[in-house]
Write a protein that holds these residues in place. Structure first.
Motif, PDB file in Angstrom:
ATOM      1  N   MET B  98       0.845  -1.198   0.000  1.00 38.98           N
ATOM      2  CA  MET B  98       0.000   0.000   0.000  1.00 38.98           C
ATOM      3  C   MET B  98       0.876   1.242   0.000  1.00 38.98           C
ATOM      4  O   MET B  98       1.882   1.308   0.693  1.00 38.98           O
ATOM      5  CB  MET B  98      -0.895   0.007   1.240  1.00 38.98           C
ATOM      6  CG  MET B  98      -1.997  -1.022   1.127  1.00 38.98           C
ATOM      7  SD  MET B  98      -2.725  -1.335   2.706  1.00 38.98           S
ATOM      8  CE  MET B  98      -2.930  -3.108   2.619  1.00 38.98           C
ATOM      9  N   PRO B 149      -8.702   7.262   4.078  1.00 39.62           N
ATOM     10  CA  PRO B 149      -8.092   6.499   2.983  1.00 39.62           C
ATOM     11  C   PRO B 149      -8.131   4.994   3.243  1.00 39.62           C
ATOM     12  O   PRO B 149      -8.353   4.211   2.322  1.00 39.62           O
ATOM     13  CB  PRO B 149      -6.644   6.989   2.960  1.00 39.62           C
ATOM     14  CG  PRO B 149      -6.616   8.234   3.725  1.00 39.62           C
ATOM     15  CD  PRO B 149      -7.777   8.247   4.655  1.00 39.62           C
ATOM     16  N   ARG B 153      -9.999   2.411   0.806  1.00 43.93           N
ATOM     17  CA  ARG B 153      -9.247   1.378   0.107  1.00 43.93           C
ATOM     18  C   ARG B 153      -9.773  -0.017   0.480  1.00 43.93           C
ATOM     19  O   ARG B 153      -9.932  -0.883  -0.367  1.00 43.93           O
ATOM     20  CB  ARG B 153      -7.762   1.512   0.454  1.00 43.93           C
ATOM     21  CG  ARG B 153      -6.926   0.262   0.365  1.00 43.93           C
ATOM     22  CD  ARG B 153      -6.206   0.123  -0.949  1.00 43.93           C
ATOM     23  NE  ARG B 153      -5.754  -1.263  -1.101  1.00 43.93           N
ATOM     24  CZ  ARG B 153      -4.639  -1.625  -1.708  1.00 43.93           C
ATOM     25  NH1 ARG B 153      -3.878  -0.718  -2.249  1.00 43.93           N
ATOM     26  NH2 ARG B 153      -4.300  -2.884  -1.789  1.00 43.93           N
ATOM     27  N   GLY B 157     -12.272  -0.025  -2.520  1.00 43.35           N
ATOM     28  CA  GLY B 157     -11.249  -0.239  -3.530  1.00 43.35           C
ATOM     29  C   GLY B 157     -10.737   1.044  -4.170  1.00 43.35           C
ATOM     30  O   GLY B 157     -10.243   1.028  -5.284  1.00 43.35           O
ATOM     31  N   ASN B 159      -8.183   3.854  -4.953  1.00 47.39           N
ATOM     32  CA  ASN B 159      -6.721   3.933  -4.976  1.00 47.39           C
ATOM     33  C   ASN B 159      -6.200   4.844  -3.858  1.00 47.39           C
ATOM     34  O   ASN B 159      -6.560   6.009  -3.774  1.00 47.39           O
ATOM     35  CB  ASN B 159      -6.315   4.487  -6.340  1.00 47.39           C
ATOM     36  CG  ASN B 159      -4.837   4.431  -6.529  1.00 47.39           C
ATOM     37  OD1 ASN B 159      -4.084   4.793  -5.634  1.00 47.39           O
ATOM     38  ND2 ASN B 159      -4.412   3.976  -7.685  1.00 47.39           N
ATOM     39  N   GLU B 160      -5.348   4.292  -2.997  1.00 47.80           N
ATOM     40  CA  GLU B 160      -4.905   5.038  -1.826  1.00 47.80           C
ATOM     41  C   GLU B 160      -3.864   6.105  -2.147  1.00 47.80           C
ATOM     42  O   GLU B 160      -3.644   7.014  -1.344  1.00 47.80           O
ATOM     43  CB  GLU B 160      -4.373   4.080  -0.754  1.00 47.80           C
ATOM     44  CG  GLU B 160      -2.963   3.522  -1.019  1.00 47.80           C
ATOM     45  CD  GLU B 160      -2.953   2.404  -2.041  1.00 47.80           C
ATOM     46  OE1 GLU B 160      -3.989   2.150  -2.668  1.00 47.80           O
ATOM     47  OE2 GLU B 160      -1.882   1.793  -2.224  1.00 47.80           O
ATOM     48  N   THR B 163      -6.007   9.264  -2.424  1.00 53.67           N
ATOM     49  CA  THR B 163      -6.659   9.701  -1.182  1.00 53.67           C
ATOM     50  C   THR B 163      -5.629  10.167  -0.154  1.00 53.67           C
ATOM     51  O   THR B 163      -5.830  11.186   0.495  1.00 53.67           O
ATOM     52  CB  THR B 163      -7.502   8.568  -0.584  1.00 53.67           C
ATOM     53  OG1 THR B 163      -6.732   7.384  -0.559  1.00 53.67           O
ATOM     54  CG2 THR B 163      -8.744   8.326  -1.400  1.00 53.67           C
ATOM     55  N   THR B 258      -5.884  -4.243   5.919  1.00 52.99           N
ATOM     56  CA  THR B 258      -5.628  -2.970   5.236  1.00 52.99           C
ATOM     57  C   THR B 258      -5.747  -1.810   6.213  1.00 52.99           C
ATOM     58  O   THR B 258      -4.884  -0.933   6.277  1.00 52.99           O
ATOM     59  CB  THR B 258      -6.628  -2.782   4.081  1.00 52.99           C
ATOM     60  OG1 THR B 258      -6.511  -3.889   3.209  1.00 52.99           O
ATOM     61  CG2 THR B 258      -6.347  -1.496   3.321  1.00 52.99           C
TER      62      THR B 258
END
Lengths: 311, 365
Positions: B98, B149, B153, B157, B159-160, B163, B258
């Motif tokens: 990530m 974020p 994520r 889903g 995109n980090e 964010t 996550t």
């Protein structure tokens, strides 16, 4: 508070919104090409800064705004060339190189500006506006949308040009394939690396042009770190637009309104700390991402360098 | 590359009883690090020459102030403390696949909350407890900041990269608002937070000016390294990073992991802010943003997310930034030149790694 809804205020707000939106539009359109071709271009902020500095210097010494736009676009493309060599040709990590380029250009443009102008910030004369007859006579909307420098109309026209490129031309299809299934493109006999290189260079030129507009028309001067996150907003625009140029335009206008509120509120005498107002565009992005984030889609091979025969 | 070369390195170490191979390995690594740095310095020197500054004088000051003067090396080691925490946080995120690019926002919010809470706490409780509480608050605030974020994520889903970058811009502004409005020191005209008295800050090491935050930072990065490489939790995170789909199939709670990754990563970034404030600065001034977060990202990446290698890169970054700041002041170069120097070093190092990797591959084939 009544000042908020006067005709003059509204038209100033919208005029400012368009002026603030153009750099975002150009950066977003540029990033879109890159992303379509499978390159996540985090260095776009650095490319905008290069464009802003060189665009300003070009316009300052030649006295021609158009020459400034040209040098700005060339500056952005030059940074993109480094990115293309490192990330497309030899496949280094796109995010790491992108960040390094942004940091480097922040430093380089600030350094060059310091040695050229020391602590002074010379201004360019105000840009001539091309007034579109009839349309510009409409109250509120007219002066806001139809009294801009010619390049603004060209940037909007570019939106439709890009739409045509993506949907109707071979190059557009190649770009799309380079991002989604590079191996298939390779099998079809088209050079993936070259396609991606063209995309990244175009990105750089557009971002550089956006930076040049920001410095030359938007601000009329160059100050270090002038882009202040505009490049990153461009990335978000490209992501949310899902490959459609027209959505980049609408998104850019929305962010433009947020950015232009900053100055408009101060003009209207509403006393909110600038730091809070500065948060507005980014807050808008987060809200958009929370609402529509799930639907933001990116090409399958985004961020993955293409290496022949690797898979 | 750390994943595919690590086994070969240890294999040769086992084979070679004399240790000659390992010595050559170390020499090779040293050459591969110092060579590119030298090339980068030459490139940056050309830029200095172009603007009319003597590059030799500049580098002389960088080395003297960053590395060889007693005061300079102490400052360098002190600067390492926040950078180590940031690097530790990034290692967790990167190994789990990530991209936490929001380090600067998390860092600043951690710094501001630590700066606001520490001077109040020291008046009502023992100093050590006050500092611990401030550290905890900074960590928790940064963790909360990373929640948006993380949740986006994990469950949407999103995109980090985007964010976290946006949250960094928000966090930087929010930190400024907090300094100027909520936590402003009423006793001064300068917009800044209350100052933590020097005697209440983190104790200095021995007879030097080096803060003990350095030890905390070293501990943090080594613990992170060991957790990521030696424990089941670390293995889970690495599986998520290597192949999220396979992780789901093997029954790992990917969304939960996550969120955990973001929390740990951001918490460490918040601690970085706290350690810089409680150890060194004592307060936060308005518009203070050292932007360590972005500079550490390429360094951690070059260290191939290895904690021990990261310590080396952080040291290099620290020398360049301390030495660069003071050289810039003396030669009238703007401070921003350091940014460029760091970025050139990082790019050339990345290139060197790539060519080294290619060379090794072709030799093996």
């Amino acid at each position: 508070m009544t000042g908020l809804f006067s005709e003059v205020f509204l038209s100033a707000l919208l005029f400012g919104a368009v002026t603030a939106a153009i750099p975002l539009l150009l950066a977003g359109l540029g990033e879109q090409i890159s992303e379509k071709a499978g390159v996540l271009n985090i260095g776009i902020e650095g490319m905008m800064l290069a464009g802003a500095y060189l665009g300003f210097v070009g316009a300052f010494y030649s006295g021609s705004l158009w020459l400034g736009f040209l040098t700005g676009a060339a500056g952005g493309a030059a940074v993109a060339l480094v990115m293309a060599l490192l990330c497309v040709r030899i496949g280094l990590n796109q995010i790491v190189i992108g960040i390094a380029l942004t940091l480097g250009l922040e430093g380089l443009t600030a350094l060059l500006h310091h040695f050229q102008f020391s602590r002074s910030y010379p201004r360019l004369p105000a840009a001539d506006a091309t007034v579109i007859p009839l349309l510009s006579d409409i109250p509120v909307v007219g002066p806001a949308f139809f009294k801009h420098h010619l390049i603004v109309y060209l940037a909007v026209a570019l939106v439709f040009g890009m739409g045509y490129l993506y949907r109707r031309t071979q190059l557009g299809l190649n770009l799309q394939a380079a991002g989604d299934k590079p191996a298939a493109l390779d099998v079809a006999g088209i050079d993936v690396v070259r396609t991606r290189t063209i995309a990244v260079l175009t990105t750089g030129a557009l971002a550089g042009l956006g930076g040049a507009y920001l410095a030359n028309v938007g601000a009329g001067l160059f100050i270090p770190f002038i882009t202040n996150g505009a490049g990153f907003l461009g990335i978000v625009l490209a992501m949310l637009a899902r490959g459609r140029p027209i959505w980049v335009l609408f998104g850019a206008l929305l962010f433009g309104v947020c950015l232009s509120l900053t100055t408009a509120m101060q003009v209207a005498g509403i006393n909110i700390p600038t730091d809070i107002i500065q948060m507005l565009p980014f807050l808008a992005v987060m809200i958009m991402l929370v609402l529509f984030g799930r639907r933001a889609s990116l090409p399958a091979a985004l961020g993955i360098p293409y290496e022949r025969g690797a898979r | 590359m750390s994943i595919d070369t690590a086994p070969t390195v240890s294999a040769t170490a086992l084979d070679a009883t004399s240790g000659a191979t390992t010595r050559r390995d170390i020499l090779h690594r040293l050459l591969m690090t110092l060579g590119p740095i030298l090339i980068a310095l030459v490139i940056a020197g050309c830029i200095l020459l172009a603007v009319g500054v003597d590059p030799l004088a500049y580098y002389g000051f960088v080395l003297e102030k960053g590395l060889f003067s007693p005061l300079g090396i102490q400052q360098t080691l002190t600067r390492m403390a926040p950078l180590l925490f940031l690097a530790a946080g990034l290692i967790v995120a990167f190994r789990a696949g990530m991209w936490n690019l929001g380090g600067d926002g998390q860092f600043l919010l951690g710094a501001v909350t630590a700066a606001a809470s520490a001077p109040v706490f020291v008046q009502i409780m023992p100093a050590w407890l006050a500092l611990v509480c401030s550290f905890l608050i900074a960590m928790v605030v940064a963790m909360i900041w990373s929640l948006v974020p993380a949740l986006l994520r994990a469950y949407q889903g999103v995109n980090e990269i985007i964010t976290t970058l946006m949250m960094t811009f928000l966090g930087t502004s929010l930190a400024n608002v907090l300094v100027k409005l909520a936590f402003r020191d009423p006793g001064t005209t300068v917009p800044q937070t209350r100052t933590l008295p020097v005697e209440d800050r983190l104790p200095r090491l021995f007879e030097t000016t080096i803060t003990s935050g350095l030890l905390l930072g070293l501990a943090a990065i080594i613990i992170v390294h060991l957790v990521m490489t030696r424990t089941a939790f670390g293995l889970k995170l690495r599986i998520v990073g290597a192949n999220p789909r396979a992780a789901v199939h093997s029954g790992l709670g990917v969304p939960g992991l996550t969120v955990a990754v973001f929390a740990i990563s951001a918490g460490l970034a918040g601690l970085a802010g706290a350690v810089d404030i409680i150890g060194v600065q004592g307060n936060v001034r308005a518009d203070w943003n050292p932007a360590y977060g972005l500079a550490v990202i390429p360094a951690v990446f070059l260290a191939r997310m290895n904690g021990f290698a990261a310590i080396g890169f952080v040291f290099l970054l620290s020398v360049l930034s301390i030495g660069g700041e003071s050289a810039a002041r003396r030669l009238g170069v703007p401070n921003h030149f350091t940014l460029m120097l760091v970025s050139i070093v990082l790019i050339v190092l990345a290139l060197a790694e790539y060519f080294d990797h290619r060379y090794n591959q072709s030799r093996r084939a």
